[in-house]
Design a protein around this motif. Structure first.
Motif, PDB file in Angstrom:
ATOM      1  N   ARG A   1       0.847  -1.196   0.000  1.00 37.41           N
ATOM      2  CA  ARG A   1       0.000   0.000   0.000  1.00 37.41           C
ATOM      3  C   ARG A   1       0.886   1.251   0.000  1.00 37.41           C
TER       4      ARG A   1
ATOM      5  N   LEU B   1       0.933   5.602  -0.410  1.00 36.94           N
ATOM      6  CA  LEU B   1       0.296   6.917  -0.464  1.00 36.94           C
ATOM      7  C   LEU B   1       1.260   7.813  -1.231  1.00 36.94           C
TER       8      LEU B   1
ATOM      9  N   THR C   1      -2.850   5.097  -3.353  1.00 35.27           N
ATOM     10  CA  THR C   1      -3.726   6.238  -3.147  1.00 35.27           C
ATOM     11  C   THR C   1      -2.952   7.446  -3.630  1.00 35.27           C
TER      12      THR C   1
ATOM     13  N   ARG D   1      -5.569  11.764   4.944  1.00 36.52           N
ATOM     14  CA  ARG D   1      -5.767  10.356   4.570  1.00 36.52           C
ATOM     15  C   ARG D   1      -5.023   9.426   5.512  1.00 36.52           C
TER      16      ARG D   1
ATOM     17  N   ASP E   1      -6.808   6.572   7.966  1.00 41.55           N
ATOM     18  CA  ASP E   1      -6.640   5.153   7.651  1.00 41.55           C
ATOM     19  C   ASP E   1      -6.645   4.299   8.907  1.00 41.55           C
TER      20      ASP E   1
END
Length: 132
Positions: free
Chosen positions: A8, A10, A34, A45, A49
């Motif tokens: 993941r 960002l 993202t 964000r 999360d």
């Protein structure tokens, strides 16, 4: 197998073309990305999360208007670890001097890539930061 499968990320950059390229390259390699165009949005964000959806890696451009990448990493590092304060971070910059590299490390970035970025080096850096 995709080298970034399940990672993941960002990603933050105010330049739409750079952000699109960054996200395309990472998603093509299996990352869950993202993409946001402002530092304050990225911070919101990250705070919102859940631990299960928190990014493994933060990638931020340095030169952004108003709240730049240095502002973002200072704010992130001020967060408790359980809110993402320890997320590994990669700085994107056009500056290549050793002084800049030292300042980035001091600010809280673990790695940096210079623009224009090489996709292979980007993938390698994200894998290393994510511990995959």
């Amino acid at each position: 197998m995709l080298p970034l499968k399940g990672v993941r990320v960002l990603a933050v950059d105010d330049d739409p073309d750079t952000l699109e390229f960054l996200c395309f390259v990472l998603e093509r390699e299996g990352a869950l990305v993202t993409c946001v165009d402002r530092s304050d949005t990225a911070l919101e964000r990250l705070k919102a999360d859940s631990p299960a959806s928190r990014p493994h890696v933060l990638i931020s451009d340095l030169a952004m208007p108003k709240k730049d990448g240095a502002w973002l990493i200072r704010e992130v590092r001020a967060l408790p670890k359980e809110q993402g304060g320890a997320v590994p971070a990669l700085a994107l910059t056009a500056y290549t001097s050793q002084a800049t590299a030292d300042q980035l490390t001091e600010a809280g970035f673990q790695m940096r890539l210079t623009k224009p970025m090489d996709p292979a080096r980007l993938i390698e850096a994200v894998r290393a930061l994510a511990g995959f």
